[in-house]
Design a protein around this motif. Structure first.
Motif, PDB file in Angstrom:
ATOM      1  N   PRO A  67       0.842  -1.204   0.000  1.00  0.00           N
ATOM      2  CA  PRO A  67       0.000   0.000   0.000  1.00  0.00           C
ATOM      3  C   PRO A  67       0.877   1.254   0.000  1.00  0.00           C
ATOM      4  N   GLY A  68       0.440   2.276  -0.713  1.00  0.00           N
ATOM      5  CA  GLY A  68       1.151   3.549  -0.683  1.00  0.00           C
ATOM      6  C   GLY A  68       1.008   4.212   0.674  1.00  0.00           C
ATOM      7  N   ILE A  69      -0.166   4.027   1.272  1.00  0.00           N
ATOM      8  CA  ILE A  69      -0.441   4.528   2.620  1.00  0.00           C
ATOM      9  C   ILE A  69      -1.180   3.424   3.360  1.00  0.00           C
ATOM     10  N   TYR A  70      -0.738   3.137   4.574  1.00  0.00           N
ATOM     11  CA  TYR A  70      -1.496   2.189   5.380  1.00  0.00           C
ATOM     12  C   TYR A  70      -1.603   2.683   6.813  1.00  0.00           C
ATOM     13  N   VAL A  71      -2.773   2.402   7.401  1.00  0.00           N
ATOM     14  CA  VAL A  71      -3.124   2.894   8.728  1.00  0.00           C
ATOM     15  C   VAL A  71      -3.327   1.686   9.631  1.00  0.00           C
ATOM     16  N   VAL A  72      -2.560   1.620  10.713  1.00  0.00           N
ATOM     17  CA  VAL A  72      -2.619   0.482  11.619  1.00  0.00           C
ATOM     18  C   VAL A  72      -2.638   0.958  13.069  1.00  0.00           C
ATOM     19  N   CYS A 102     -10.157  12.000  15.499  1.00  0.00           N
ATOM     20  CA  CYS A 102      -9.421  13.084  16.125  1.00  0.00           C
ATOM     21  C   CYS A 102      -8.851  13.988  15.034  1.00  0.00           C
ATOM     22  N   GLU A 103      -8.869  15.295  15.266  1.00  0.00           N
ATOM     23  CA  GLU A 103      -8.340  16.226  14.273  1.00  0.00           C
ATOM     24  C   GLU A 103      -6.875  15.928  13.961  1.00  0.00           C
ATOM     25  N   GLU A 104      -6.134  15.471  14.935  1.00  0.00           N
ATOM     26  CA  GLU A 104      -4.730  15.088  14.735  1.00  0.00           C
ATOM     27  C   GLU A 104      -4.612  13.971  13.693  1.00  0.00           C
ATOM     28  N   ALA A 105      -5.477  12.975  13.773  1.00  0.00           N
ATOM     29  CA  ALA A 105      -5.462  11.862  12.808  1.00  0.00           C
ATOM     30  C   ALA A 105      -5.939  12.341  11.437  1.00  0.00           C
ATOM     31  N   LEU A 106      -6.956  13.177  11.433  1.00  0.00           N
ATOM     32  CA  LEU A 106      -7.477  13.748  10.185  1.00  0.00           C
ATOM     33  C   LEU A 106      -6.370  14.495   9.437  1.00  0.00           C
ATOM     34  N   GLU A 107      -5.658  15.332  10.138  1.00  0.00           N
ATOM     35  CA  GLU A 107      -4.592  16.115   9.515  1.00  0.00           C
ATOM     36  C   GLU A 107      -3.447  15.220   9.045  1.00  0.00           C
ATOM     37  N   ALA A 108      -3.176  14.140   9.778  1.00  0.00           N
ATOM     38  CA  ALA A 108      -2.122  13.204   9.368  1.00  0.00           C
ATOM     39  C   ALA A 108      -2.480  12.538   8.041  1.00  0.00           C
ATOM     40  N   ILE A 109      -3.744  12.180   7.869  1.00  0.00           N
ATOM     41  CA  ILE A 109      -4.192  11.557   6.621  1.00  0.00           C
ATOM     42  C   ILE A 109      -4.055  12.539   5.462  1.00  0.00           C
ATOM     43  N   LEU A 110      -4.418  13.790   5.697  1.00  0.00           N
ATOM     44  CA  LEU A 110      -4.301  14.796   4.651  1.00  0.00           C
ATOM     45  C   LEU A 110      -2.827  15.038   4.297  1.00  0.00           C
ATOM     46  N   LYS A 111      -1.962  15.035   5.301  1.00  0.00           N
ATOM     47  CA  LYS A 111      -0.524  15.245   5.087  1.00  0.00           C
ATOM     48  C   LYS A 111       0.114  14.061   4.357  1.00  0.00           C
ATOM     49  N   ALA A 112      -0.340  12.853   4.646  1.00  0.00           N
ATOM     50  CA  ALA A 112       0.266  11.634   4.095  1.00  0.00           C
ATOM     51  C   ALA A 112       0.273  11.618   2.574  1.00  0.00           C
ATOM     52  N   LEU A 113      -0.729  12.215   1.960  1.00  0.00           N
ATOM     53  CA  LEU A 113      -0.808  12.208   0.500  1.00  0.00           C
ATOM     54  C   LEU A 113       0.397  12.907  -0.124  1.00  0.00           C
ATOM     55  N   LYS A 114       0.936  13.902   0.563  1.00  0.00           N
ATOM     56  CA  LYS A 114       2.040  14.694   0.022  1.00  0.00           C
ATOM     57  C   LYS A 114       3.415  14.109   0.336  1.00  0.00           C
ATOM     58  N   LEU A 115       3.478  13.096   1.195  1.00  0.00           N
ATOM     59  CA  LEU A 115       4.758  12.511   1.593  1.00  0.00           C
ATOM     60  C   LEU A 115       5.208  11.431   0.628  1.00  0.00           C
ATOM     61  N   GLN A 180     -13.287  18.191   2.723  1.00  0.00           N
ATOM     62  CA  GLN A 180     -13.416  18.461   1.296  1.00  0.00           C
ATOM     63  C   GLN A 180     -12.371  17.677   0.512  1.00  0.00           C
ATOM     64  N   PRO A 181     -12.673  17.336  -0.744  1.00  0.00           N
ATOM     65  CA  PRO A 181     -11.672  16.649  -1.573  1.00  0.00           C
ATOM     66  C   PRO A 181     -10.398  17.484  -1.668  1.00  0.00           C
ATOM     67  N   LEU A 182      -9.281  16.802  -1.540  1.00  0.00           N
ATOM     68  CA  LEU A 182      -7.995  17.488  -1.620  1.00  0.00           C
ATOM     69  C   LEU A 182      -7.757  18.003  -3.035  1.00  0.00           C
ATOM     70  N   GLN A 183      -7.264  19.196  -3.124  1.00  0.00           N
ATOM     71  CA  GLN A 183      -6.873  19.794  -4.396  1.00  0.00           C
ATOM     72  C   GLN A 183      -5.378  19.541  -4.531  1.00  0.00           C
TER      73      GLN A 183
END
Length: 189
Positions: A67-72, A102-115, A180-183
């Motif tokens: 997986p490009g991103i995986y959450v465990v 949690c907002e912390e987890a939400l933001e991590a998911i959004l950040k992960a796309l760019k890593l 919202q969908p990521l741009q």
């Protein structure tokens, strides 16, 4: 409904939506039919593979699908286990209590796309509801795998469930800017 966990907002899943989330969002591949060939059939035209859950991530890895991103979260069916040992280039650690996002987890998911991939998001708590964030925000050419306990693996293209996930996140009180969908300007997508 939102709460606070050390400065990070918590969004609770309303009881009336719990039943809806027990149904698979996507195609259920029964345990007895999970194979590399079966999984690969679902990946045509996909740009990113995301896995949510320890057993699901481990199964994909065992089949040679990274997986490009995986959450465990180091749990399986509420029991403690070792998180899967798949390739990792970036890791994000977050806290996320059961029944909440949690907002912390939400933001991590959004950040992960760019890593740089692969990215592992290691959750202290529970990762189950975090699939909603991928459905609501990730590019349409993303496929998400998650486990359906005692039944198999669910596979879904996130774009097909975007509105449904955004509705659930709205009912949880997640701010619009976080659902919202990521741009994303990466030509990869």
């Amino acid at each position: 409904m939102s709460f606070n966990l050390s400065g990070s907002a918590l969004y609770r899943l309303p009881d009336e939506l719990r039943v809806e989330l027990k149904k698979p969002w996507g195609k259920l591949i029964p345990c007895c039919n999970v194979s590399k060939e079966r999984i690969l059939e679902e990946l045509g035209g996909v740009k990113l593979v995301v896995a949510v859950g320890d057993a699901t991530s481990e199964t994909l890895g065992r089949l040679g699908i990274q997986p490009g991103i995986y959450v465990v979260d180091g749990k399986e069916k509420r029991g403690v286990r070792q998180p899967p040992t798949l390739e990792v280039k970036n890791e994000i650690k977050v806290r996320n209590p059961a029944g909440f996002i949690c907002e912390e987890a939400l933001e991590a998911i959004l950040k992960a796309l760019k890593l740089e991939k692969p990215v592992r998001i290691l959750v202290e708590g529970e990762e189950d509801l975090l699939a909603l964030v991928f459905f609501a925000t990730y590019p349409s050419l993303t496929v998400l795998f998650y486990g359906q306990p005692n039944e198999g693996i669910v596979v879904a293209r996130v774009g097909q469930y975007r509105e449904k996930a955004a509705y659930v996140l709205d009912k949880m009180g997640v701010p619009k800017r976080l659902r919202q969908p990521l741009q994303y300007d990466d030509p990869f997508f």
